[in-house]
Structure formats: C-alpha cells, structure tokens
Design a protein around this motif. Structure first.
Motif, PDB file in Angstrom:
ATOM      1  N   ARG A 289       0.857  -1.376   0.505  1.00 36.84           N
ATOM      2  CA  ARG A 289       0.122   0.161  -0.149  1.00 36.84           C
ATOM      3  C   ARG A 289       1.249   1.147   0.289  1.00 36.84           C
ATOM      4  NH1 ARG A 289      -5.230   0.676   1.947  1.00 36.84           N
ATOM      5  NH2 ARG A 289      -3.914   1.708   3.302  1.00 36.84           N
ATOM      6  N   ILE A 290       0.581   2.208  -0.727  1.00 34.10           N
ATOM      7  CA  ILE A 290       1.221   3.277  -1.076  1.00 34.10           C
ATOM      8  C   ILE A 290       0.535   4.488  -0.228  1.00 34.10           C
ATOM      9  CG2 ILE A 290       3.018   4.301  -3.192  1.00 34.10           C
ATOM     10  CD1 ILE A 290       3.745   1.645  -1.973  1.00 34.10           C
ATOM     11  N   HIS A 291       1.285   5.921  -0.224  1.00 32.48           N
ATOM     12  CA  HIS A 291       0.419   6.985  -0.284  1.00 32.48           C
ATOM     13  C   HIS A 291       0.879   7.997  -1.059  1.00 32.48           C
ATOM     14  CE1 HIS A 291      -0.409  10.796   1.433  1.00 32.48           C
ATOM     15  NE2 HIS A 291      -1.897  10.074   1.670  1.00 32.48           N
ATOM     16  N   THR A 292      -0.492   8.476  -1.675  1.00 32.71           N
ATOM     17  CA  THR A 292       0.207   9.799  -2.510  1.00 32.71           C
ATOM     18  C   THR A 292      -0.492  11.067  -2.215  1.00 32.71           C
ATOM     19  OG1 THR A 292      -0.261  10.165  -4.601  1.00 32.71           O
ATOM     20  CG2 THR A 292      -1.396   8.924  -4.324  1.00 32.71           C
ATOM     21  N   GLU A 293       0.067  12.111  -2.420  1.00 35.01           N
ATOM     22  CA  GLU A 293      -0.946  13.309  -2.237  1.00 35.01           C
ATOM     23  C   GLU A 293      -1.932  13.640  -4.183  1.00 35.01           C
ATOM     24  OE1 GLU A 293       1.495  16.087  -0.237  1.00 35.01           O
ATOM     25  OE2 GLU A 293       1.440  15.256   1.491  1.00 35.01           O
ATOM     26  N   GLN A 294      -1.705  12.772  -4.757  1.00 34.19           N
ATOM     27  CA  GLN A 294      -2.266  13.572  -5.751  1.00 34.19           C
ATOM     28  C   GLN A 294      -3.804  12.582  -6.054  1.00 34.19           C
ATOM     29  OE1 GLN A 294       0.539  12.357  -9.049  1.00 34.19           O
ATOM     30  NE2 GLN A 294       1.830  11.182  -7.736  1.00 34.19           N
ATOM     31  N   PRO A 295      -4.145  13.660  -7.210  1.00 35.22           N
ATOM     32  CA  PRO A 295      -5.442  12.843  -7.037  1.00 35.22           C
ATOM     33  C   PRO A 295      -5.636  11.428  -8.145  1.00 35.22           C
ATOM     34  CG  PRO A 295      -5.000  15.088  -7.924  1.00 35.22           C
ATOM     35  CD  PRO A 295      -4.381  14.383  -7.797  1.00 35.22           C
ATOM     36  N   LEU A 296      -6.514  10.695  -7.493  1.00 31.16           N
ATOM     37  CA  LEU A 296      -6.523   9.195  -7.817  1.00 31.16           C
ATOM     38  C   LEU A 296      -8.214   8.865  -8.313  1.00 31.16           C
ATOM     39  CD1 LEU A 296      -4.800   7.698  -4.699  1.00 31.16           C
ATOM     40  CD2 LEU A 296      -4.112   8.341  -6.916  1.00 31.16           C
ATOM     41  N   ALA A 297      -8.086   8.154  -9.485  1.00 38.02           N
ATOM     42  CA  ALA A 297      -9.095   7.563 -10.484  1.00 38.02           C
ATOM     43  C   ALA A 297      -9.061   6.959 -10.921  1.00 38.02           C
ATOM     44  CB  ALA A 297      -9.661   8.970 -11.233  1.00 38.02           C
TER      45      ALA A 297
ATOM     46  N   GLY B 119      -5.621   9.521   0.877  1.00 37.95           N
ATOM     47  CA  GLY B 119      -6.603   9.914   2.379  1.00 37.95           C
ATOM     48  C   GLY B 119      -8.264  10.447   2.004  1.00 37.95           C
ATOM     49  N   ASP B 120      -9.005  10.039   1.130  1.00 33.99           N
ATOM     50  CA  ASP B 120      -9.915  10.115   0.308  1.00 33.99           C
ATOM     51  C   ASP B 120     -11.559   9.447   1.036  1.00 33.99           C
ATOM     52  OD1 ASP B 120     -10.140   8.281  -1.022  1.00 33.99           O
ATOM     53  OD2 ASP B 120     -10.417   9.722  -3.326  1.00 33.99           O
ATOM     54  N   GLY B 121     -10.790   7.932   1.749  1.00 33.00           N
ATOM     55  CA  GLY B 121     -11.019   6.992   1.918  1.00 33.00           C
ATOM     56  C   GLY B 121     -11.088   6.486   1.210  1.00 33.00           C
ATOM     57  N   CYS B 122     -10.933   5.698  -0.005  1.00 33.76           N
ATOM     58  CA  CYS B 122     -10.763   5.087  -0.821  1.00 33.76           C
ATOM     59  C   CYS B 122      -9.822   4.226  -1.097  1.00 33.76           C
ATOM     60  CB  CYS B 122     -11.408   5.113  -2.227  1.00 33.76           C
ATOM     61  SG  CYS B 122     -12.770   6.470  -2.484  1.00 33.76           S
ATOM     62  N   ARG B 123      -9.358   3.366  -1.270  1.00 34.91           N
ATOM     63  CA  ARG B 123      -8.283   2.518  -2.260  1.00 34.91           C
ATOM     64  C   ARG B 123      -7.641   2.044  -3.294  1.00 34.91           C
ATOM     65  NH1 ARG B 123      -8.715  -3.519  -2.012  1.00 34.91           N
ATOM     66  NH2 ARG B 123      -6.613  -3.844  -1.345  1.00 34.91           N
ATOM     67  N   TYR B 124      -6.859   2.465  -3.992  1.00 37.21           N
ATOM     68  CA  TYR B 124      -7.164   2.311  -6.318  1.00 37.21           C
ATOM     69  C   TYR B 124      -6.204   1.190  -5.942  1.00 37.21           C
ATOM     70  CZ  TYR B 124      -9.459   6.511  -5.177  1.00 37.21           C
ATOM     71  OH  TYR B 124      -9.771   7.892  -5.074  1.00 37.21           O
TER      72      TYR B 124
ATOM     73  N   LEU C 163       4.685   8.233  -9.330  1.00 39.88           N
ATOM     74  CA  LEU C 163       4.698   8.341  -7.780  1.00 39.88           C
ATOM     75  C   LEU C 163       5.309   9.451  -7.349  1.00 39.88           C
ATOM     76  CD1 LEU C 163       4.287   4.439  -6.871  1.00 39.88           C
ATOM     77  CD2 LEU C 163       2.573   6.250  -7.163  1.00 39.88           C
ATOM     78  N   ASP C 164       5.710  10.224  -6.772  1.00 40.21           N
ATOM     79  CA  ASP C 164       7.021  11.712  -6.096  1.00 40.21           C
ATOM     80  C   ASP C 164       8.292  10.642  -6.159  1.00 40.21           C
ATOM     81  OD1 ASP C 164       6.467  10.135  -3.426  1.00 40.21           O
ATOM     82  OD2 ASP C 164       4.882  11.420  -3.374  1.00 40.21           O
ATOM     83  N   ASP C 165       8.604  11.127  -5.653  1.00 41.68           N
ATOM     84  CA  ASP C 165      10.098  10.883  -5.815  1.00 41.68           C
ATOM     85  C   ASP C 165      10.500   9.322  -4.605  1.00 41.68           C
ATOM     86  OD1 ASP C 165      11.212  12.516  -7.600  1.00 41.68           O
ATOM     87  OD2 ASP C 165      12.062  14.028  -6.608  1.00 41.68           O
TER      88      ASP C 165
ATOM     89  N   ARG D  86      -7.982   6.403   5.163  1.00 37.86           N
ATOM     90  CA  ARG D  86      -7.724   8.526   5.808  1.00 37.86           C
ATOM     91  C   ARG D  86      -6.970   8.425   7.050  1.00 37.86           C
ATOM     92  NH1 ARG D  86     -12.548  10.910   4.194  1.00 37.86           N
ATOM     93  NH2 ARG D  86     -13.731   9.512   3.412  1.00 37.86           N
ATOM     94  N   LEU D  87      -6.219   9.283   6.902  1.00 36.77           N
ATOM     95  CA  LEU D  87      -5.038   9.534   7.361  1.00 36.77           C
ATOM     96  C   LEU D  87      -6.037  10.520   9.181  1.00 36.77           C
ATOM     97  CD1 LEU D  87      -2.087  11.223   5.157  1.00 36.77           C
ATOM     98  CD2 LEU D  87      -2.542   9.368   6.109  1.00 36.77           C
ATOM     99  N   PRO D  88      -5.715  10.283  10.160  1.00 36.01           N
ATOM    100  CA  PRO D  88      -6.083  10.992  11.219  1.00 36.01           C
ATOM    101  C   PRO D  88      -5.282  12.611  11.454  1.00 36.01           C
ATOM    102  CG  PRO D  88      -5.135   8.760  11.666  1.00 36.01           C
ATOM    103  CD  PRO D  88      -4.383   9.481  10.559  1.00 36.01           C
ATOM    104  N   ILE D  89      -6.365  13.766  11.406  1.00 33.68           N
ATOM    105  CA  ILE D  89      -5.910  14.477  11.359  1.00 33.68           C
ATOM    106  C   ILE D  89      -4.834  15.074  12.517  1.00 33.68           C
ATOM    107  CG2 ILE D  89      -6.852  17.271  11.542  1.00 33.68           C
ATOM    108  CD1 ILE D  89      -9.148  15.705  10.803  1.00 33.68           C
ATOM    109  N   LEU D  90      -3.646  15.780  11.759  1.00 35.50           N
ATOM    110  CA  LEU D  90      -2.597  16.050  12.781  1.00 35.50           C
ATOM    111  C   LEU D  90      -2.304  17.105  13.102  1.00 35.50           C
ATOM    112  CD1 LEU D  90       0.479  15.364  14.036  1.00 35.50           C
ATOM    113  CD2 LEU D  90       1.508  15.749  12.783  1.00 35.50           C
ATOM    114  N   ALA D  91      -2.467  17.990  14.479  1.00 34.42           N
ATOM    115  CA  ALA D  91      -2.389  19.239  14.596  1.00 34.42           C
ATOM    116  C   ALA D  91      -1.721  19.685  14.785  1.00 34.42           C
ATOM    117  CB  ALA D  91      -3.500  19.940  15.721  1.00 34.42           C
ATOM    118  N   GLU D  92      -1.108  20.917  14.517  1.00 35.54           N
ATOM    119  CA  GLU D  92       0.053  21.594  15.333  1.00 35.54           C
ATOM    120  C   GLU D  92      -0.178  22.029  16.689  1.00 35.54           C
ATOM    121  OE1 GLU D  92       1.158  25.269  13.337  1.00 35.54           O
ATOM    122  OE2 GLU D  92       0.874  24.896  11.472  1.00 35.54           O
ATOM    123  N   PRO D  93       1.655  21.809  17.542  1.00 35.30           N
ATOM    124  CA  PRO D  93       1.819  22.251  18.273  1.00 35.30           C
ATOM    125  C   PRO D  93       1.220  22.911  19.252  1.00 35.30           C
ATOM    126  CG  PRO D  93       3.312  21.003  17.259  1.00 35.30           C
ATOM    127  CD  PRO D  93       2.869  20.799  16.645  1.00 35.30           C
TER     128      PRO D  93
END
Length: 243
Positions: free
Chosen positions: A5-13, A45-50, A20-22, A146-153
């Motif tokens: 499983r690989i995470h990416t920030e790119q839009p997926l369809a 992170g949109d809730g789907c797996r591709y 993939l990024d570097d 989905r990634l948990p939301i990580l707030a700033e300290p």
C-alpha cells in the motif's frame, strides 16, 4: 504475497496513469523491488483504496495505472481526538504510530508545564513533516484509507477550550474514575500528560472545561503506554473493538 500500500497526495481515479513522487518511487523500486506489471494499492486520504499496477519502473521513477476504486471504510465509528503532551526521543513517534493503528481520528501535540521539548518555528515545521510521515507509514501498514488529522503543537489551555466532543477524559492516576459503557457516545477527547504527569492546576483546568478524570487501574503507566491502553478501552466500549 501481501500487496503493498502506497500513499500519495495526488488525485486518484480509475484508469488514471501517473508517476509516483520521488519518495514513493524509491520505496517501490529500491526497497520493495517491484517492477513492470507488479500490483500495488494507492490511497490519498479520500477514504478509498485504488488497486493499481506498475506500467514502468527504474531505480528512481515508478509510473502506475489505477485499475479500480474500493470505497470500503476501515474507520472506527467512535471518533477519538487524542491530545498528548510532547515527549523526547522516539516515544512520541511510537504513540503516533500505534494510535493511528488503533483508529484515532485526530491527534494534537501539546505543550504542558512539564514538557521538556522546545520547538522553534523551523524545528516545529521539520517535526510536523516527520510526524505526518509516521502517520502515513502507519496507515500504509494497517490498511486505513483516511489519515488521522495531525494538528500543530499548541498550548494545553488552547486545546482545552477548543476541543469539541461528546465525552472528554483526562488521564490521572491520582483521581478515581472509570468508564461507564452503558452511556451512549460517538466521540471523545482524551488528554494524556507527559512523563511525570500533568500538574494539579492543569488537571483542574481540564475538569473546569468538562473533562472527567480517568484512572487506568492501580499502577502508574508510562506516557507512551497510557494513551494506547485508554484508546483500546474506548474502542472496546464504543468503537470497533466492541460488540
């Protein structure tokens, strides 16, 4: 063989071909040693797996094509917002990783009176990127889409006045108090102090903001053990560990 499983920030369809990024490419090509035609799963992170396959790959670049979209959710029905004091070393990373695996929905690093971690702006930004990657890696491993939301300290006082959940708990070995499974709830905030615990006035502040004291048995747990025990109990009472 388990499909990576690989995470990416790119839009997926479905049908989309992308590079993939570097960082992801290096992991796919050099660490996993995947090549043309090999299968993998992408998520952003949109809730789907591709489900996808590799179109071409060399030592530095991997190009993939998306074959499908699965909207199955692995999120807990009980939203847990973990507010946890900063700690030194890899203990904080360990809590982030395990809390993600256990299904928390949001994490806020907190500055409390006994925290001995000083972050200037540059170091805070570097830490934030590192913590985000810890969460991403945990999601890749455990199957969350989905990634948990990580707030700033932030300061404890700011978090106490802003967090909005049905239930609020502060871990305190000095206060007797337990969970009542019968009550209904869909969300909770969980406050965990640093090594040495929260100061008395900080617990008083939490109680004044509607938090209830929670004691996890007769023994004092470490700052990296206590949140995971409490999260597991919450998941058993109201989340995906229960009936």
């Amino acid at each position: 063989m388990r499909i990576p499983r690989i995470h990416t920030e790119q839009p997926l369809a479905i049908g989309l071909e992308l590079q993939l990024d570097d960082s992801a490419s290096r992991h796919v090509c050099q660490v996993l040693r995947l090549g043309d035609g090999d299968r993998l799963v992408l998520f952003n992170g949109d809730g789907c797996r591709y489900p996808a396959h590799i179109v071409s790959a060399d030592k530095k670049k991997a190009r993939v094509q998306i074959d499908g979209c699965d909207k199955q959710s692995l999120e807990s029905p009980f939203a847990i917002h973990l507010g946890i004091a900063l700690s030194k070393g890899d203990r904080f990373d360990w809590v982030l990783q395990k809390a993600t695996e256990l299904g928390v929905s949001a994490i806020t690093p907190l500055q409390t009176q006994r925290v001995d971690v000083k972050l200037n702006r540059e170091r805070a930004q570097k830490k934030q990127r590192h913590w985000q990657q810890v969460i991403v890696s945990a999601c890749e491993q455990c199957g969350r889409n989905r990634l948990p939301i990580l707030a700033e300290p932030q300061a404890l006082s700011d978090w106490l006045t802003s967090v909005d959940t049905e239930q609020k708990w502060v871990l305190s070995p000095a206060h007797e108090g337990g969970l009542k499974r019968g009550q209904s709830a869909s969300s909770a905030a969980l406050l965990v102090g640093p090594e040495g615990g929260l100061e008395d006035d900080e617990i008083t502040q939490a109680l004044a903001q509607g938090f209830q004291a929670l004691q996890l048995g007769p023994r004092v747990l470490r700052t990296e053990t206590a949140p995971l025990a409490a999260i597991s109990i919450l998941q058993y009472c109201w989340g995906d560990f229960g009936d």
